[in-house]
Design a protein around this motif. Structure first.
Motif, PDB file in Angstrom:
ATOM      1  N   VAL A  45       0.850  -1.193   0.000  1.00 36.45           N
ATOM      2  CA  VAL A  45       0.000   0.000   0.000  1.00 36.45           C
ATOM      3  C   VAL A  45       0.882   1.238   0.000  1.00 36.45           C
ATOM      4  O   VAL A  45       1.785   1.375   0.837  1.00 36.45           O
ATOM      5  CB  VAL A  45      -0.935   0.031   1.227  1.00 36.45           C
ATOM      6  CG1 VAL A  45      -1.768   1.318   1.225  1.00 36.45           C
ATOM      7  CG2 VAL A  45      -1.845  -1.195   1.250  1.00 36.45           C
ATOM      8  N   PHE A  46       0.629   2.133  -0.944  1.00 36.30           N
ATOM      9  CA  PHE A  46       1.274   3.444  -0.987  1.00 36.30           C
ATOM     10  C   PHE A  46       0.206   4.493  -0.743  1.00 36.30           C
ATOM     11  O   PHE A  46      -0.878   4.444  -1.336  1.00 36.30           O
ATOM     12  CB  PHE A  46       1.943   3.691  -2.336  1.00 36.30           C
ATOM     13  CG  PHE A  46       2.277   5.145  -2.574  1.00 36.30           C
ATOM     14  CD1 PHE A  46       3.388   5.721  -1.971  1.00 36.30           C
ATOM     15  CD2 PHE A  46       1.453   5.941  -3.361  1.00 36.30           C
ATOM     16  CE1 PHE A  46       3.675   7.068  -2.152  1.00 36.30           C
ATOM     17  CE2 PHE A  46       1.737   7.286  -3.560  1.00 36.30           C
ATOM     18  CZ  PHE A  46       2.852   7.846  -2.948  1.00 36.30           C
ATOM     19  N   GLN A  47       0.510   5.460   0.117  1.00 41.22           N
ATOM     20  CA  GLN A  47      -0.428   6.556   0.372  1.00 41.22           C
ATOM     21  C   GLN A  47       0.270   7.893   0.194  1.00 41.22           C
ATOM     22  O   GLN A  47       1.374   8.105   0.700  1.00 41.22           O
ATOM     23  CB  GLN A  47      -1.042   6.436   1.764  1.00 41.22           C
ATOM     24  CG  GLN A  47      -0.033   6.357   2.897  1.00 41.22           C
ATOM     25  CD  GLN A  47      -0.696   6.489   4.259  1.00 41.22           C
ATOM     26  OE1 GLN A  47      -1.802   7.020   4.403  1.00 41.22           O
ATOM     27  NE2 GLN A  47      -0.011   6.032   5.290  1.00 41.22           N
ATOM     28  N   ASP A  48      -0.358   8.770  -0.539  1.00 38.68           N
ATOM     29  CA  ASP A  48       0.155  10.131  -0.719  1.00 38.68           C
ATOM     30  C   ASP A  48      -0.305  10.963   0.474  1.00 38.68           C
ATOM     31  O   ASP A  48      -1.418  11.488   0.496  1.00 38.68           O
ATOM     32  CB  ASP A  48      -0.370  10.723  -2.024  1.00 38.68           C
ATOM     33  CG  ASP A  48       0.155  12.137  -2.288  1.00 38.68           C
ATOM     34  OD1 ASP A  48       0.819  12.699  -1.398  1.00 38.68           O
ATOM     35  OD2 ASP A  48      -0.099  12.667  -3.381  1.00 38.68           O
ATOM     36  N   ILE A  49       0.559  11.056   1.490  1.00 40.32           N
ATOM     37  CA  ILE A  49       0.171  11.792   2.705  1.00 40.32           C
ATOM     38  C   ILE A  49       0.610  13.250   2.651  1.00 40.32           C
ATOM     39  O   ILE A  49       0.347  14.011   3.583  1.00 40.32           O
ATOM     40  CB  ILE A  49       0.736  11.118   3.972  1.00 40.32           C
ATOM     41  CG1 ILE A  49       2.263  11.122   3.972  1.00 40.32           C
ATOM     42  CG2 ILE A  49       0.206   9.709   4.109  1.00 40.32           C
ATOM     43  CD1 ILE A  49       2.868  10.574   5.256  1.00 40.32           C
ATOM     44  N   CYS A  50       1.275  13.640   1.558  1.00 36.31           N
ATOM     45  CA  CYS A  50       1.668  15.043   1.423  1.00 36.31           C
ATOM     46  C   CYS A  50       0.486  15.901   0.974  1.00 36.31           C
ATOM     47  O   CYS A  50       0.367  17.067   1.360  1.00 36.31           O
ATOM     48  CB  CYS A  50       2.814  15.174   0.420  1.00 36.31           C
ATOM     49  SG  CYS A  50       4.353  14.423   0.975  1.00 36.31           S
ATOM     50  N   SER A  51      -0.382  15.316   0.147  1.00 33.50           N
ATOM     51  CA  SER A  51      -1.501  16.073  -0.401  1.00 33.50           C
ATOM     52  C   SER A  51      -2.857  15.594   0.097  1.00 33.50           C
ATOM     53  O   SER A  51      -3.866  16.270  -0.131  1.00 33.50           O
ATOM     54  CB  SER A  51      -1.485  15.987  -1.937  1.00 33.50           C
ATOM     55  OG  SER A  51      -0.237  16.395  -2.458  1.00 33.50           O
ATOM     56  N   PHE A  52      -2.870  14.410   0.755  1.00 32.80           N
ATOM     57  CA  PHE A  52      -4.147  13.818   1.134  1.00 32.80           C
ATOM     58  C   PHE A  52      -4.117  13.319   2.582  1.00 32.80           C
ATOM     59  O   PHE A  52      -3.082  13.329   3.235  1.00 32.80           O
ATOM     60  CB  PHE A  52      -4.487  12.646   0.193  1.00 32.80           C
ATOM     61  CG  PHE A  52      -4.637  13.048  -1.240  1.00 32.80           C
ATOM     62  CD1 PHE A  52      -5.874  13.421  -1.744  1.00 32.80           C
ATOM     63  CD2 PHE A  52      -3.541  13.051  -2.097  1.00 32.80           C
ATOM     64  CE1 PHE A  52      -6.020  13.792  -3.070  1.00 32.80           C
ATOM     65  CE2 PHE A  52      -3.677  13.415  -3.433  1.00 32.80           C
ATOM     66  CZ  PHE A  52      -4.922  13.788  -3.918  1.00 32.80           C
ATOM     67  N   SER A  53      -5.273  12.868   3.035  1.00 36.19           N
ATOM     68  CA  SER A  53      -5.419  12.355   4.398  1.00 36.19           C
ATOM     69  C   SER A  53      -4.654  11.050   4.573  1.00 36.19           C
ATOM     70  O   SER A  53      -4.721  10.162   3.723  1.00 36.19           O
ATOM     71  CB  SER A  53      -6.912  12.123   4.683  1.00 36.19           C
ATOM     72  OG  SER A  53      -7.099  11.407   5.886  1.00 36.19           O
ATOM     73  N   PRO A  54      -3.903  10.893   5.677  1.00 35.85           N
ATOM     74  CA  PRO A  54      -3.141   9.661   5.905  1.00 35.85           C
ATOM     75  C   PRO A  54      -3.992   8.577   6.565  1.00 35.85           C
ATOM     76  O   PRO A  54      -5.007   8.850   7.212  1.00 35.85           O
ATOM     77  CB  PRO A  54      -2.039  10.113   6.866  1.00 35.85           C
ATOM     78  CG  PRO A  54      -2.693  11.190   7.674  1.00 35.85           C
ATOM     79  CD  PRO A  54      -3.616  11.910   6.712  1.00 35.85           C
ATOM     80  N   ILE A  55      -3.557   7.337   6.398  1.00 35.44           N
ATOM     81  CA  ILE A  55      -4.192   6.210   7.093  1.00 35.44           C
ATOM     82  C   ILE A  55      -3.654   6.171   8.519  1.00 35.44           C
ATOM     83  O   ILE A  55      -2.452   6.256   8.743  1.00 35.44           O
ATOM     84  CB  ILE A  55      -3.855   4.884   6.393  1.00 35.44           C
ATOM     85  CG1 ILE A  55      -4.274   4.919   4.923  1.00 35.44           C
ATOM     86  CG2 ILE A  55      -4.528   3.718   7.116  1.00 35.44           C
ATOM     87  CD1 ILE A  55      -3.787   3.709   4.128  1.00 35.44           C
ATOM     88  N   LYS A  56      -4.552   6.008   9.483  1.00 27.19           N
ATOM     89  CA  LYS A  56      -4.161   5.851  10.881  1.00 27.19           C
ATOM     90  C   LYS A  56      -4.679   4.523  11.396  1.00 27.19           C
ATOM     91  O   LYS A  56      -5.796   4.104  11.062  1.00 27.19           O
ATOM     92  CB  LYS A  56      -4.727   6.997  11.729  1.00 27.19           C
ATOM     93  CG  LYS A  56      -4.197   8.366  11.347  1.00 27.19           C
ATOM     94  CD  LYS A  56      -4.788   9.453  12.237  1.00 27.19           C
ATOM     95  CE  LYS A  56      -4.266  10.829  11.853  1.00 27.19           C
ATOM     96  NZ  LYS A  56      -4.844  11.904  12.709  1.00 27.19           N
TER      97      LYS A  56
END
Length: 274
Positions: A45-56
């Motif tokens: 899983v890759f998440q763009d946390i710079c521009s969007f909401s992060p997974i917690k």
């Protein structure tokens, strides 16, 4: 919600089922809850946390930008807001041992940062990619290079290439498989767990549970007995027991809840605030 799957190059199909992306960008902000059930397919899983909401996770800790998830045998919870961009890989069950040279049992029910297994620039490359198609290309090249350096387990590879993987549900079948490959049943069990992360019997139980998820959406609660038999459970009580173990819910509770979307055995819901 915009969910897409992307095809895999033929050279990688033995190890990767598909690439996927999930994107939502709305003006309204809602808290989302993802319930991940037991899942026989590992993932990246890759998440763009710079521009969007992060997974917690359930403790409120932000997940890494790029992480792996081994075979899951228990339900977990994660949260984010309705403004996210995720990209991922759905692997074949035995892929992580082959691609990363690790005992897959060490990754069962774990979600480590990919850089703990490989000091790679992949997270940065994925973050800087212009779109998801470019991410497919980046990861395809990355995994192709890893396949050229890896050596698989011939027995386990053949088991998943053929139809043997659907025949792991009893001792008689395991003995037949071991005899077919001219190894002991104990050796088969050991090699299976090292490559997949769980025992052959546990894998078969998770696979049976996963098959029930789409079937439940078409069934009514009164037909659970027939569904249990169709899935080759000994009776309805065993079906319900396994369903609760692997999802944290009863079949009735699962059917009653309406999800916004899903990926494999993970389902997204609007979080109910207290």
């Amino acid at each position: 919600m915009n969910y897409k799957q992307y095809p895999v190059h033929p050279a990688l199909k033995n190890w990767i089922r598909y690439f996927w992306s999930y994107d939502v960008c709305t003006s309204a902000t809602e808290a989302l809850h993802i319930r991940s059930f037991a899942d026989r397919y590992p993932r990246l899983v890759f998440q763009d946390i710079c521009s969007f909401s992060p997974i917690k996770d359930a403790q409120g800790t932000i997940k890494p930008i790029c992480y792996l998830s081994g075979v899951d045998t228990q339900p977990t919870d994660a949260y984010w807001e309705s403004h996210f961009s995720h990209f991922g890989v759905s692997f074949q069950p035995h892929a992580l041992h082959f691609l990363f040279g690790i005992n897959a049992a060490e990754l069962t029910n774990q979600t480590p940062d990919i850089q703990l297994l490989d000091k790679t620039e992949i997270p940065v490359l994925l973050l800087n990619a212009k779109n998801h198609l470019e991410r497919v290309s980046i990861l395809s090249e990355y995994f192709y290079k890893r396949t050229s350096k890896s050596k698989g387990d011939v027995v386990i590879d053949h088991l998943f290439l053929g139809n043997w993987a659907d025949r792991l549900d009893n001792e008689k079948n395991l003995a037949t498989i071991a005899s077919h490959y001219q190894i002991s049943e104990r050796q088969l069990q050991r090699r299976f767990k090292q490559n997949v992360g769980v025992s052959a019997r546990k894998f078969a139980r998770v696979a049976k549970f996963e098959k029930s998820l789409p079937a439940l959406s078409l069934a009514d609660y009164g037909s659970l007995t027939q569904l249990a038999y169709d899935l080759e459970y000994s009776d309805q009580s065993h079906f319900i027991k396994d369903f609760k173990l692997f999802s944290g819910l009863s079949p009735y509770e699962f059917v009653k809840q309406s999800s916004l979307g899903s990926e494999s055995a993970s389902f997204i819901y609007i979080e109910e605030l207290a």
